[in-house]
Design a protein around this motif. Structure first.
Motif, short mmCIF file in Angstrom:
data_model
loop_
_atom_site.label_atom_id
_atom_site.label_comp_id
_atom_site.label_asym_id
_atom_site.label_seq_id
_atom_site.Cartn_x
_atom_site.Cartn_y
_atom_site.Cartn_z
N THR A 96 -12.15 3.15 -6.38
CA THR A 96 -11.55 2.21 -7.42
C THR A 96 -10.14 1.77 -6.91
OG1 THR A 96 -10.56 4.10 -8.43
CG2 THR A 96 -12.81 3.49 -9.15
N TYR A 97 -9.60 0.63 -7.84
CA TYR A 97 -8.41 0.29 -7.52
C TYR A 97 -7.77 -0.25 -8.77
CZ TYR A 97 -11.40 -4.01 -7.91
OH TYR A 97 -12.21 -4.97 -8.51
N GLU A 139 -7.35 -2.28 3.30
CA GLU A 139 -6.55 -1.88 2.11
C GLU A 139 -7.40 -1.16 1.30
OE1 GLU A 139 -3.73 -2.24 2.67
OE2 GLU A 139 -3.38 -3.72 4.14
N LEU A 140 -8.67 -1.30 1.05
CA LEU A 140 -9.54 -0.38 0.22
C LEU A 140 -9.52 0.99 0.72
CD1 LEU A 140 -12.13 -3.01 -1.16
CD2 LEU A 140 -10.26 -1.48 -2.51
N CYS A 141 -9.87 0.91 2.17
CA CYS A 141 -10.08 2.15 2.85
C CYS A 141 -8.88 3.06 2.64
CB CYS A 141 -10.49 1.80 4.18
SG CYS A 141 -12.24 1.39 4.66
N HIS A 142 -7.89 2.52 2.51
CA HIS A 142 -6.29 3.41 2.23
C HIS A 142 -6.37 3.95 0.98
CE1 HIS A 142 -4.07 2.51 5.73
NE2 HIS A 142 -3.83 1.13 5.37
N ARG A 143 -7.39 3.85 0.05
CA ARG A 143 -7.80 4.62 -1.23
C ARG A 143 -8.34 5.89 -0.68
NH1 ARG A 143 -5.86 5.01 -4.75
NH2 ARG A 143 -7.70 4.72 -6.39
N LYS A 144 -9.01 5.99 0.29
CA LYS A 144 -9.58 7.07 0.82
C LYS A 144 -8.48 7.97 1.70
CE LYS A 144 -14.43 6.62 0.53
NZ LYS A 144 -15.66 6.56 0.94
N MET A 146 -4.80 7.32 3.16
CA MET A 146 -3.33 6.76 3.40
C MET A 146 -2.54 6.80 4.67
SD MET A 146 -2.76 4.93 0.65
CE MET A 146 -1.06 4.66 0.03
N ASN A 147 -3.36 6.37 5.73
CA ASN A 147 -2.83 6.58 6.91
C ASN A 147 -3.63 5.59 8.00
OD1 ASN A 147 -5.22 8.05 7.94
ND2 ASN A 147 -4.47 9.84 6.67
N HIS A 148 -3.59 5.78 9.40
CA HIS A 148 -4.32 4.91 10.03
C HIS A 148 -4.78 5.83 11.16
CE1 HIS A 148 -1.67 1.55 8.66
NE2 HIS A 148 -2.79 1.13 8.45
N SER A 149 -5.65 7.00 10.89
CA SER A 149 -6.25 7.96 11.49
C SER A 149 -7.70 7.67 12.09
CB SER A 149 -6.24 9.15 10.55
OG SER A 149 -7.10 9.09 9.45
N GLU A 150 -8.09 8.29 12.72
CA GLU A 150 -9.50 8.03 13.26
C GLU A 150 -10.31 7.87 12.22
OE1 GLU A 150 -11.10 10.30 16.56
OE2 GLU A 150 -8.86 10.14 17.52
N ARG A 151 -10.14 8.91 11.18
CA ARG A 151 -11.22 8.95 9.87
C ARG A 151 -11.05 7.62 9.29
NH1 ARG A 151 -9.80 14.79 7.77
NH2 ARG A 151 -8.55 13.61 6.35
#
Length: 183
Positions: A96-97, A139-144, A146-151
């Motif tokens: 959600t956002y 940006e939506l994936c940052h909801r899961k 909040m970083n720039h990891s492999e995941r």
């Protein structure tokens, strides 16, 4: 060569060129000698990408700036298009956002707050639709994550498999687009 060192809770060093500035991201425990050795090892890459960044800056500086009226029209168009793309991709990401805000920024294409509010740059309207989608999904994936990891990137690629292609387009052309912003 001038550079900025940003130390954080990370395991390895990384180099970044942002707005013609060299940034070294290093673990907290890295010594100055470690950082200098890392820079020496990556000297060819650094010089190549600094030259590319400088060429992009020069190209951006020579481009005619947009008027405030043109910026407003881009923002109006973004208000119509971007929320629809967010609405489409949010269920695919499974998030959600909160509020969606359109801005006219000089350095960011998008951002996501810890509260789930999303911000997007109106200059995205000058990019191909796939670039807009790649930023929206990012940006939506940052909801899961909040970083720039492999995941994080695994999630981005799950939803938008062509992400790297369009992210590269933005890296190659973004400086020129940002250069259109009036001073």
């Amino acid at each position: 060569m001038e550079f900025e060192v940003i130390r954080s809770n990370r395991k390895s060093m990384a180099v970044e060129i942002k707005l013609n500035k060299l940034i070294i991201r290093a673990p907290m425990q890295a010594t100055n000698e470690d950082i200098n050795a890392f820079m020496l090892k990556n000297k060819a890459w650094i010089e190549k990408h600094l030259a590319k960044a400088q060429a992009q800056q020069q190209a951006a500086a020579s481009v005619k700036k947009l008027t405030m009226d043109e910026i407003r029209k881009l923002a109006d168009k973004a208000v119509e298009i971007i929320p629809e793309r967010v609405k489409y991709y949010a269920p695919l990401v499974g998030v959600t956002y909160g509020r969606i805000t359109i801005r006219n920024q000089r350095s960011k294409w998008g951002s996501c707050s810890s509260k789930g509010n999303l911000n997007f740059n109106c200059l995205l309207m000058l990019a191909p639709p796939e670039v807009i989608d790649s930023v929206v999904v990012h940006e939506l994936c940052h909801r899961k994550e909040m970083n720039h990891s492999e995941r994080f990137y695994a999630e981005v690629l799950r939803v938008f498999p062509d992400y790297h292609k369009w992210d590269k387009w933005l890296k190659d052309n973004g400086t020129i687009l940002m250069g259109l912003m009036p001073e």
